[in-house]
Design an enzyme around this catalytic site. Sequence first.
Site, PDB file in Angstrom:
ATOM      1  N   ASP A 179     -34.293 -27.984 -40.518  1.00 50.03           N
ATOM      2  CA  ASP A 179     -33.251 -29.028 -40.548  1.00 50.03           C
ATOM      3  C   ASP A 179     -31.860 -28.629 -40.026  1.00 50.03           C
ATOM      4  OD1 ASP A 179     -35.338 -29.637 -42.249  1.00 50.03           O
ATOM      5  OD2 ASP A 179     -34.104 -30.035 -43.989  1.00 50.03           O
TER       6      ASP A 179
ATOM      7  N   GLU B 125     -36.276 -36.846 -48.810  1.00 52.19           N
ATOM      8  CA  GLU B 125     -35.475 -35.662 -48.511  1.00 52.19           C
ATOM      9  C   GLU B 125     -34.289 -36.051 -47.634  1.00 52.19           C
ATOM     10  OE1 GLU B 125     -38.744 -32.086 -48.422  1.00 52.19           O
ATOM     11  OE2 GLU B 125     -38.515 -33.130 -46.529  1.00 52.19           O
TER      12      GLU B 125
HETATM   13  C1  FRU Z   1     -36.675 -30.899 -45.091  1.00 49.21           C
HETATM   14  C2  FRU Z   1     -36.626 -29.818 -46.160  1.00 49.21           C
HETATM   15  C3  FRU Z   1     -35.497 -30.071 -47.122  1.00 49.21           C
HETATM   16  C4  FRU Z   1     -35.215 -28.705 -47.660  1.00 49.21           C
HETATM   17  C5  FRU Z   1     -35.446 -27.852 -46.442  1.00 49.21           C
HETATM   18  C6  FRU Z   1     -35.972 -26.488 -46.741  1.00 49.21           C
HETATM   19  O1  FRU Z   1     -37.306 -30.496 -43.930  1.00 49.21           O
HETATM   20  O2  FRU Z   1     -37.867 -29.769 -46.829  1.00 49.21           O
HETATM   21  O3  FRU Z   1     -35.805 -31.015 -48.118  1.00 49.21           O
HETATM   22  O4  FRU Z   1     -33.919 -28.563 -48.163  1.00 49.21           O
HETATM   23  O5  FRU Z   1     -36.356 -28.542 -45.625  1.00 49.21           O
HETATM   24  O6  FRU Z   1     -35.943 -25.693 -45.595  1.00 49.21           O
END
Ligand code: FRU
Length: 489
Positions: free
Chosen positions: A24, A207
């Site tokens: 992300d 998320e």
């Molecule tokens: C989304 C996610 C978020 C988390 C991160 C962990 O892709 O699952 O929810 O904070 O990636 O790398």
Amino acid sequence: SSKLYSEPYRPQFHFSPKANWMNDPNGLVFHNGTYHMFFQHNPTGIGFGPMHWGHATSQDLVHWEEQPLALFPDPLGHIFSGSAVVDINNTSGLAPAGLTAIIAIYTSHNPEFAAQNRTDVERQSIAFSVDNGKTFVKYEKNPVLPNPGIRDFRDPKVFWYALQEKWVMALAAQDRIHFYSSKNLLQWEKESEFGGPSIGAHGGVWECPDLFLIEQKDISKWVLLVSINPGGPNGGSATQYFTGAFDGKTFTADSKDINWVDYGTDNYAGVTWSNVGDRHLFLGWMSNWNYGQSVPTEPWRGAMTVPRDLSLKVANENAYLVSQPIPELNSLIEAELVSLNETTVKGELKLVDTKRENSTGLLMVNFELAEVAEWSFVLENDLGEQVVVGYEASSRQLYVDRSSSGKLDFEIQFADKMKAPRISQDGSMDVTLLIDVASIEMFADGGLTCMTAIFFPHKPLNLLSVRSGGVGSLVLGSVRVWSLNSTVW
Ligand code: FRU
């Protein structure tokens, strides 16, 4: 050209880390003339691992320079996704007199608690930088927001709500979003919840939320972005959105319906930049949890989409979110390879052979149809590997077909033809395509329907042609193809 950034499948105008794993985008913030992009990063391996925040900066949103790591795991855990704000009025009191702090708000994810099956694995923490994002100091009383007993409790996105002079945080909590507020970024109070099983898509947990107000002459709406994994329209990870109202406390959606920011498989966890005025500047992770960890790239895995401007458009009496590539990308135009008006295509029309034209192979395509008809653009190589993007008139669906695009066997769900409904009812249609070494981004009808897809051919896809559908001929009002410069070497 150096060896770094010229490896097979290395994106040339999309950000990717020099090495190792990325997911992300995090902490997107503009400060003192610099755009910052932090990102989920495992600097010790090419798969998901102990998450850090990597860092890259840009003056123009087009050329990115990778910087030293910004945030490292600590006794509270790994550094999961979150946001960053400029604390202009020093509400936190964390900046020494005369300095301005960038404050990062992130999730501390405790792997030991996770191994013990505890629910309080995820808590929210902050860190501040008073040297323009170069180095961060963690707040000594972290976490600033404890866990209320919810296993998935993460990805804080914070913004300043000027009307009530307070910070607002949107936070993902399993199947819903929790909203919190704070006067100082240190103490947070819960305001409300939005979501639950009857609203939106729920193929996986929610998320990476984002909440912002888009104000236009014709229409103004609050927009809530919510990523879900799995459960996307074409499998795996994808980002949905809701339009509605927000009063500083509660978000109320216009409808419970499901809408997608991007129907392709490769735009996830996208959020917008802080501190860019009226602009709603979006960036997503150009991959999918279904196969992100097995894509055949080395020595890195993961890239970002191009930055996109988000706005609203009314269609069929509803407000929709539209995405468009940022105009700054036009600075990459190297040469106009094709410029045709009023062109009738019967069967196939070859447009570009980037090898013959001795171009970079990076393309921007724009075309218009005065009358909507079936079309397809085929990107291929002389091995017969191809990516086809097109419109199927009978089902009114746009699609990207990568089922014969080269390497497919790294993940069973990769070889697919992804589809998206055409939202616009207009009689005419315009489409922009952005083609990098290993990705295509489609923006149809001014960005009402978007699709992003990655691919891995055995040889570069250097041939571009357009085909008419079925027996009919296709009349293109205009077609332009530009070759683009690389931004990375
Ligand atoms: C989304 C996610 C978020 C988390 C991160 C962990 O892709 O699952 O929810 O904070 O990636 O790398």
